[in-house]
Design a protein around this motif. Structure first.
Motif, PDB file in Angstrom:
ATOM      1  N   GLN A 188      -2.738   9.211 -12.311  1.00  0.00           N
ATOM      2  CA  GLN A 188      -3.695   8.286 -11.717  1.00  0.00           C
ATOM      3  C   GLN A 188      -4.382   7.461 -12.803  1.00  0.00           C
ATOM      4  OE1 GLN A 188      -6.358  10.653  -9.269  1.00  0.00           O
ATOM      5  NE2 GLN A 188      -5.099  10.257  -7.456  1.00  0.00           N
ATOM      6  N   ALA A 189      -4.848   6.304 -12.416  1.00  0.00           N
ATOM      7  CA  ALA A 189      -5.589   5.452 -13.342  1.00  0.00           C
ATOM      8  C   ALA A 189      -6.755   6.243 -13.937  1.00  0.00           C
ATOM      9  CB  ALA A 189      -6.098   4.216 -12.622  1.00  0.00           C
ATOM     10  N   GLY A 190      -6.953   6.076 -15.250  1.00  0.00           N
ATOM     11  CA  GLY A 190      -7.975   6.823 -15.959  1.00  0.00           C
ATOM     12  C   GLY A 190      -7.486   8.117 -16.568  1.00  0.00           C
ATOM     13  N   GLY A 191      -6.288   8.525 -16.194  1.00  0.00           N
ATOM     14  CA  GLY A 191      -5.725   9.773 -16.695  1.00  0.00           C
ATOM     15  C   GLY A 191      -5.059   9.617 -18.045  1.00  0.00           C
ATOM     16  N   SER A 192      -4.435  10.707 -18.488  1.00  0.00           N
ATOM     17  CA  SER A 192      -3.819  10.748 -19.816  1.00  0.00           C
ATOM     18  C   SER A 192      -2.410  11.315 -19.742  1.00  0.00           C
ATOM     19  CB  SER A 192      -4.655  11.625 -20.763  1.00  0.00           C
ATOM     20  OG  SER A 192      -5.943  11.104 -20.955  1.00  0.00           O
ATOM     21  N   LEU A 193      -1.596  10.894 -20.680  1.00  0.00           N
ATOM     22  CA  LEU A 193      -0.274  11.460 -20.903  1.00  0.00           C
ATOM     23  C   LEU A 193      -0.013  11.469 -22.401  1.00  0.00           C
ATOM     24  CD1 LEU A 193       2.031   9.703 -18.253  1.00  0.00           C
ATOM     25  CD2 LEU A 193       1.440  12.130 -18.308  1.00  0.00           C
ATOM     26  N   ARG A 194       0.819  12.414 -22.839  1.00  0.00           N
ATOM     27  CA  ARG A 194       1.276  12.404 -24.228  1.00  0.00           C
ATOM     28  C   ARG A 194       2.794  12.356 -24.247  1.00  0.00           C
ATOM     29  NH1 ARG A 194       0.685  16.520 -29.391  1.00  0.00           N
ATOM     30  NH2 ARG A 194       2.175  17.780 -28.190  1.00  0.00           N
ATOM     31  N   VAL A 251      -0.750  -2.798 -30.341  1.00  0.00           N
ATOM     32  CA  VAL A 251      -0.950  -4.043 -29.608  1.00  0.00           C
ATOM     33  C   VAL A 251      -2.372  -4.031 -29.052  1.00  0.00           C
ATOM     34  CG1 VAL A 251      -0.085  -3.168 -27.385  1.00  0.00           C
ATOM     35  CG2 VAL A 251       0.135  -5.596 -27.946  1.00  0.00           C
ATOM     36  N   ASP A 252      -2.967  -5.197 -28.933  1.00  0.00           N
ATOM     37  CA  ASP A 252      -4.383  -5.287 -28.552  1.00  0.00           C
ATOM     38  C   ASP A 252      -4.674  -4.576 -27.229  1.00  0.00           C
ATOM     39  OD1 ASP A 252      -5.040  -8.669 -29.831  1.00  0.00           O
ATOM     40  OD2 ASP A 252      -4.922  -6.711 -30.825  1.00  0.00           O
ATOM     41  N   SER A 253      -3.754  -4.640 -26.306  1.00  0.00           N
ATOM     42  CA  SER A 253      -4.022  -4.120 -24.960  1.00  0.00           C
ATOM     43  C   SER A 253      -4.154  -2.605 -24.915  1.00  0.00           C
ATOM     44  CB  SER A 253      -2.918  -4.570 -23.999  1.00  0.00           C
ATOM     45  OG  SER A 253      -1.657  -4.100 -24.433  1.00  0.00           O
ATOM     46  N   VAL A 254      -3.707  -1.891 -25.963  1.00  0.00           N
ATOM     47  CA  VAL A 254      -3.820  -0.428 -25.967  1.00  0.00           C
ATOM     48  C   VAL A 254      -4.742   0.080 -27.063  1.00  0.00           C
ATOM     49  CG1 VAL A 254      -1.452  -0.302 -25.074  1.00  0.00           C
ATOM     50  CG2 VAL A 254      -1.871   0.121 -27.505  1.00  0.00           C
ATOM     51  N   GLU A 255      -5.209  -0.815 -27.928  1.00  0.00           N
ATOM     52  CA  GLU A 255      -6.099  -0.410 -29.025  1.00  0.00           C
ATOM     53  C   GLU A 255      -7.307   0.344 -28.470  1.00  0.00           C
ATOM     54  OE1 GLU A 255      -5.735  -1.719 -32.568  1.00  0.00           O
ATOM     55  OE2 GLU A 255      -6.976   0.080 -32.785  1.00  0.00           O
ATOM     56  N   ARG A 281      -7.240   3.087 -26.833  1.00  0.00           N
ATOM     57  CA  ARG A 281      -6.841   3.989 -25.737  1.00  0.00           C
ATOM     58  C   ARG A 281      -5.637   4.850 -26.127  1.00  0.00           C
ATOM     59  NH1 ARG A 281      -4.841   1.971 -21.110  1.00  0.00           N
ATOM     60  NH2 ARG A 281      -4.001   0.073 -22.065  1.00  0.00           N
ATOM     61  N   PHE A 282      -4.734   4.299 -26.907  1.00  0.00           N
ATOM     62  CA  PHE A 282      -3.520   5.002 -27.324  1.00  0.00           C
ATOM     63  C   PHE A 282      -3.624   5.381 -28.793  1.00  0.00           C
ATOM     64  CE2 PHE A 282      -0.289   2.933 -24.149  1.00  0.00           C
ATOM     65  CZ  PHE A 282      -1.137   3.251 -23.091  1.00  0.00           C
ATOM     66  N   THR A 283      -2.994   6.506 -29.140  1.00  0.00           N
ATOM     67  CA  THR A 283      -2.941   6.952 -30.527  1.00  0.00           C
ATOM     68  C   THR A 283      -1.523   7.395 -30.857  1.00  0.00           C
ATOM     69  OG1 THR A 283      -5.230   7.720 -30.442  1.00  0.00           O
ATOM     70  CG2 THR A 283      -3.866   8.518 -32.252  1.00  0.00           C
ATOM     71  N   ILE A 284      -0.974   6.816 -31.906  1.00  0.00           N
ATOM     72  CA  ILE A 284       0.342   7.224 -32.372  1.00  0.00           C
ATOM     73  C   ILE A 284       0.171   8.160 -33.564  1.00  0.00           C
ATOM     74  CG2 ILE A 284       0.611   5.219 -33.912  1.00  0.00           C
ATOM     75  CD1 ILE A 284       3.621   5.245 -33.206  1.00  0.00           C
ATOM     76  N   LEU A 302       2.835   9.746 -28.812  1.00  0.00           N
ATOM     77  CA  LEU A 302       1.973   8.672 -28.332  1.00  0.00           C
ATOM     78  C   LEU A 302       1.018   9.282 -27.325  1.00  0.00           C
ATOM     79  CD1 LEU A 302       1.403   5.613 -28.555  1.00  0.00           C
ATOM     80  CD2 LEU A 302       2.782   5.328 -26.471  1.00  0.00           C
ATOM     81  N   GLN A 303      -0.222   9.458 -27.735  1.00  0.00           N
ATOM     82  CA  GLN A 303      -1.269   9.948 -26.838  1.00  0.00           C
ATOM     83  C   GLN A 303      -1.854   8.755 -26.104  1.00  0.00           C
ATOM     84  OE1 GLN A 303      -2.402  13.187 -26.196  1.00  0.00           O
ATOM     85  NE2 GLN A 303      -3.579  12.191 -24.571  1.00  0.00           N
ATOM     86  N   MET A 304      -1.787   8.797 -24.782  1.00  0.00           N
ATOM     87  CA  MET A 304      -2.244   7.672 -23.966  1.00  0.00           C
ATOM     88  C   MET A 304      -3.395   8.130 -23.088  1.00  0.00           C
ATOM     89  SD  MET A 304       1.450   6.011 -22.918  1.00  0.00           S
ATOM     90  CE  MET A 304       1.885   7.364 -21.842  1.00  0.00           C
ATOM     91  N   ASN A 305      -4.553   7.561 -23.319  1.00  0.00           N
ATOM     92  CA  ASN A 305      -5.755   7.882 -22.554  1.00  0.00           C
ATOM     93  C   ASN A 305      -6.210   6.667 -21.766  1.00  0.00           C
ATOM     94  OD1 ASN A 305      -5.773  10.460 -23.784  1.00  0.00           O
ATOM     95  ND2 ASN A 305      -7.038   9.717 -25.468  1.00  0.00           N
ATOM     96  N   SER A 306      -7.068   6.904 -20.798  1.00  0.00           N
ATOM     97  CA  SER A 306      -7.632   5.823 -19.971  1.00  0.00           C
ATOM     98  C   SER A 306      -6.522   4.907 -19.456  1.00  0.00           C
ATOM     99  CB  SER A 306      -8.653   5.018 -20.776  1.00  0.00           C
ATOM    100  OG  SER A 306      -9.685   5.845 -21.258  1.00  0.00           O
ATOM    101  N   LEU A 307      -5.514   5.503 -18.910  1.00  0.00           N
ATOM    102  CA  LEU A 307      -4.362   4.733 -18.466  1.00  0.00           C
ATOM    103  C   LEU A 307      -4.709   3.795 -17.328  1.00  0.00           C
ATOM    104  CD1 LEU A 307      -1.683   7.500 -18.850  1.00  0.00           C
ATOM    105  CD2 LEU A 307      -1.508   5.212 -19.837  1.00  0.00           C
TER     106      LEU A 307
END
Length: 127
Positions: free
Chosen positions: A13-19, A61-65, A67-70, A81-86
């Motif tokens: 869901q929006a706001g969630g996280s995935l790695r 890329v600016d759109s993930v700065e 929120r994402f961490t490599i 790739l840790q993706m937060n606040s999706l």
């Protein structure tokens, strides 16, 4: 030859996280800069994040700065790739890629600079 296998995609869901994880075969992984790209339906493949061979440099890329961490673990031949606040607009197939120019610190945003690609993993973010 390097083979890359991605894992960790799914539905969130929006706001969630995935790695996401990308594991490489071969003993040369630690020499290579690595990148994550994504491709949504009917859109061009887009650079998301990259990391130098040592892990000392990263680029987003600016759109993930913010929120994402490599990151990478060279002992495990894996890049993450840790993706937060999706957001729904993050929905795409995500690919990892390796630039086989040994020990370079530059991180390219161009797909054609990468020599090896994984098969991709689907990330779907629902609103």
């Amino acid at each position: 030859q390097v083979q890359l296998v991605e894992s960790g995609g799914g539905l969130v869901q929006a706001g969630g996280s995935l790695r996401l994880a990308c594991t490489a075969s071969g003993r040369t992984f630690s020499r290579y800069a690595m990148g994550w790209f994504r491709q949504a339906p009917e859109k061009e493949r887009e650079f998301v994040a990259g990391i130098s061979w040592s892990g000392s440099r990263t680029y987003y890329v600016d759109s993930v700065e913010g929120r994402f961490t490599i990151s990478r673990d060279n002992a495990k031949n894996t890049v993450y790739l840790q993706m937060n606040s999706l957001k729904p607009e993050d929905t795409a197939v995500y690919y990892c890629a390796a630039d086989d120019s040994d020990y370079v610190q530059t991180i390219s945003r161009k797909p054609y600079d990468y020599d090896y690609w994984g098969q991709g993993t689907q990330v779907t973010v629902s609103s």
